[in-house]
Design a protein around this motif. Structure first.
Motif, PDB file in Angstrom:
ATOM      1  N   UNK A   7       0.836  -1.201   0.000  1.00  0.00           N
ATOM      2  CA  UNK A   7       0.000   0.000   0.000  1.00  0.00           C
ATOM      3  C   UNK A   7       0.870   1.251   0.000  1.00  0.00           C
ATOM      4  N   UNK A   8       1.896   1.253   0.866  1.00  0.00           N
ATOM      5  CA  UNK A   8       2.787   2.404   0.969  1.00  0.00           C
ATOM      6  C   UNK A   8       3.490   2.678  -0.357  1.00  0.00           C
ATOM      7  N   UNK A   9       3.949   1.592  -1.008  1.00  0.00           N
ATOM      8  CA  UNK A   9       4.648   1.748  -2.278  1.00  0.00           C
ATOM      9  C   UNK A   9       3.730   2.309  -3.354  1.00  0.00           C
ATOM     10  N   UNK A  10       2.519   1.783  -3.435  1.00  0.00           N
ATOM     11  CA  UNK A  10       1.577   2.236  -4.468  1.00  0.00           C
ATOM     12  C   UNK A  10       1.144   3.681  -4.230  1.00  0.00           C
ATOM     13  N   UNK A  11       1.003   4.061  -2.954  1.00  0.00           N
ATOM     14  CA  UNK A  11       0.581   5.426  -2.627  1.00  0.00           C
ATOM     15  C   UNK A  11       1.749   6.404  -2.650  1.00  0.00           C
ATOM     16  N   UNK A  12       2.981   5.878  -2.664  1.00  0.00           N
ATOM     17  CA  UNK A  12       4.153   6.747  -2.671  1.00  0.00           C
ATOM     18  C   UNK A  12       4.426   7.401  -1.331  1.00  0.00           C
ATOM     19  N   UNK A  13       4.099   6.681  -0.245  1.00  0.00           N
ATOM     20  CA  UNK A  13       4.301   7.213   1.105  1.00  0.00           C
ATOM     21  C   UNK A  13       5.005   6.149   1.949  1.00  0.00           C
ATOM     22  N   UNK A  14       5.299   6.489   3.202  1.00  0.00           N
ATOM     23  CA  UNK A  14       5.951   5.535   4.095  1.00  0.00           C
ATOM     24  C   UNK A  14       4.928   4.592   4.728  1.00  0.00           C
ATOM     25  N   UNK A  15       5.432   3.481   5.258  1.00  0.00           N
ATOM     26  CA  UNK A  15       4.579   2.544   5.984  1.00  0.00           C
ATOM     27  C   UNK A  15       3.944   3.243   7.186  1.00  0.00           C
ATOM     28  N   UNK A  16       4.725   4.096   7.835  1.00  0.00           N
ATOM     29  CA  UNK A  16       4.209   4.827   8.999  1.00  0.00           C
ATOM     30  C   UNK A  16       3.016   5.689   8.619  1.00  0.00           C
ATOM     31  N   UNK A  17       3.079   6.334   7.460  1.00  0.00           N
ATOM     32  CA  UNK A  17       1.962   7.179   7.010  1.00  0.00           C
ATOM     33  C   UNK A  17       0.713   6.336   6.764  1.00  0.00           C
ATOM     34  N   UNK A  18       0.874   5.172   6.153  1.00  0.00           N
ATOM     35  CA  UNK A  18      -0.275   4.282   5.937  1.00  0.00           C
ATOM     36  C   UNK A  18      -0.880   3.883   7.283  1.00  0.00           C
ATOM     37  N   UNK A  19      -0.017   3.586   8.252  1.00  0.00           N
ATOM     38  CA  UNK A  19      -0.494   3.219   9.587  1.00  0.00           C
ATOM     39  C   UNK A  19      -1.305   4.351  10.217  1.00  0.00           C
ATOM     40  N   UNK A  20      -0.817   5.577  10.047  1.00  0.00           N
ATOM     41  CA  UNK A  20      -1.546   6.733  10.606  1.00  0.00           C
ATOM     42  C   UNK A  20      -2.939   6.861   9.991  1.00  0.00           C
ATOM     43  N   UNK A  21      -3.024   6.649   8.679  1.00  0.00           N
ATOM     44  CA  UNK A  21      -4.326   6.742   8.006  1.00  0.00           C
ATOM     45  C   UNK A  21      -5.271   5.664   8.528  1.00  0.00           C
ATOM     46  N   UNK A  22      -4.771   4.441   8.612  1.00  0.00           N
ATOM     47  CA  UNK A  22      -5.605   3.322   9.051  1.00  0.00           C
ATOM     48  C   UNK A  22      -6.094   3.513  10.471  1.00  0.00           C
ATOM     49  N   UNK A  23      -5.181   3.975  11.350  1.00  0.00           N
ATOM     50  CA  UNK A  23      -5.517   4.106  12.764  1.00  0.00           C
ATOM     51  C   UNK A  23      -5.991   5.497  13.147  1.00  0.00           C
ATOM     52  N   UNK A  24      -6.048   6.398  12.126  1.00  0.00           N
ATOM     53  CA  UNK A  24      -6.515   7.763  12.335  1.00  0.00           C
ATOM     54  C   UNK A  24      -5.749   8.449  13.473  1.00  0.00           C
ATOM     55  N   UNK A  25      -4.411   8.338  13.393  1.00  0.00           N
ATOM     56  CA  UNK A  25      -3.545   8.944  14.404  1.00  0.00           C
ATOM     57  C   UNK A  25      -2.614   9.939  13.740  1.00  0.00           C
ATOM     58  N   UNK A  26      -2.428  11.101  14.384  1.00  0.00           N
ATOM     59  CA  UNK A  26      -1.533  12.108  13.851  1.00  0.00           C
ATOM     60  C   UNK A  26      -2.150  12.853  12.690  1.00  0.00           C
ATOM     61  N   UNK A  27      -1.474  13.946  12.290  1.00  0.00           N
ATOM     62  CA  UNK A  27      -1.984  14.763  11.189  1.00  0.00           C
ATOM     63  C   UNK A  27      -1.632  14.137   9.841  1.00  0.00           C
ATOM     64  N   UNK A  28      -2.635  14.015   9.007  1.00  0.00           N
ATOM     65  CA  UNK A  28      -2.441  13.530   7.641  1.00  0.00           C
ATOM     66  C   UNK A  28      -3.174  14.492   6.710  1.00  0.00           C
TER      67      UNK A  28
END
Length: 332
Positions: A7-28
């Motif tokens: 997912x991170x590779x396809x979206x062009x972001x880090x694994x941490x960013x994908x985790x934040x989106x999924x868990x709705x944590x931190x600013x995205x």
């Protein structure tokens, strides 16, 4: 099966960013969130994989074991570990090992008993086999332990930069003051770079090892006594000194000044770290090698969280080495 890395590779972001989106944590940002959600949809990714890995960990606490949290370098690294961990829904437990074998072992046992999600090891007094036997994610700082992922700065480059700078400033006889070479620490490469660079430039050199003080465990009076006893008798033999950290460089400056050695006219000094204490100093303004504590803390935390969330074999996590740079001051 699709993974969070896909997912991170396809979206062009880090694994941490994908985790934040999924868990709705931190600013995205909206655009970033949309990229991640679109990638998840296109790949038919089911985020409950992460929920299961976190459930298996039973906690969102991570342990951070350091030699001494009062040391300016480690206090900054801890700060950035905590910031990144908090942004990703994790809390930190800080443990001071004070370079004590039994103390570090008891902390690991305590964290293990409480089903900690993972540990960042900065102390590392135990034998390799002990770390290898642990059954939860571990990331080490500045030490190579089997196949456990590590994070460090480019210590070899730092040693080269410091030594070359002293040579470029006209030094003809160089000294390196190091911590003890008693473990396979990446910081030992500073000394290796020093000796190799001296040999390449036909510069006579000496290395004095402070065997009584491991990296991070410092008291001013103890360091001053060490400089007086182990370095003082030889100081007139050298015109340049590369110290393994800034606190040691500062104490050397204080001892030299108190004993009539002019800095930098008679003796030039380079330190290592460039942490908050060094940045605050006005006299002297140390010439030093900068380790980016913000990057180190962030990478340590991110690497451990990637291991926890992905629940994968450590062999898939690459070791991380951050860059260093020379900061010129008044001591050279």
């Amino acid at each position: 099966m699709t993974s969070i890395k896909d997912v991170a590779k396809k979206a062009g972001v880090s694994v941490t960013t994908v985790s934040r989106v999924i868990n709705n944590r931190g600013y995205i940002g909206k655009e970033t969130r949309k990229k991640v959600e679109t990638a998840m949809k296109n790949l038919n990714y089911q985020p409950n994989q992460i929920a299961r890995s976190l459930q298996n960990s039973k906690t969102t606490f991570i342990g951070v074991i350091v030699p001494d949290s009062s040391h300016p370098f480690f206090s900054e690294v801890i700060k950035y570990i905590e910031i990144n961990a908090n942004e990703n829904g994790f809390k930190t437990i800080i443990c001071n090992s004070l370079d004590d074998y039994e103390k570090e072992k008891s902390y690991i046992d305590m964290l293990k008993a409480n089903r900690i999600a993972g540990i960042i090891m900065c102390g590392q007094t135990l034998e390799v086999s002990h770390y290898e036997s642990l059954n939860f994610p571990i990331v080490t700082f500045d030490r190579i332990i089997s196949n456990i992922p590590y994070v460090g700065s480019d210590n070899y480059l730092g040693g080269v930069l410091a030594t070359r700078h002293l040579i470029d400033k006209g030094c003809k006889r160089l000294l390196h003051i190091s911590g003890p070479f008693k473990r396979d620490m990446l910081s030992n490469r500073r000394g290796s770079a020093f000796s190799i660079t001296c040999k390449e430039n036909d510069i006579p050199y000496k290395i004095i090892e402070n065997k009584n003080n491991f990296f991070g465990i410092y008291k001013y009076d103890d360091l001053y006594a060490f400089i007086k006893k182990e370095v003082g008798p030889y100081i007139n033999e050298f015109d340049g000194v590369f110290c393994s950290d800034d606190l040691l460089a500062y104490v050397l400056y204080a001892w030299a000044t108190n004993n009539g050695v002019a800095i930098p006219d008679q003796l030039k000094i380079v330190g290592y770290d460039y942490h908050g204490f060094t940045r605050l100093l006005q006299t002297p303004k140390l010439t030093t090698i900068s380790q980016p504590t913000d990057q180190i803390g962030h990478v340590l935390s991110s690497t451990l969280i990637d291991l926890i969330l992905e629940n994968e074999d450590v062999s898939t996590i690459q070791n991380k080495v951050v860059n260093v740079e020379l900061i010129k001051g008044s001591t050279t």
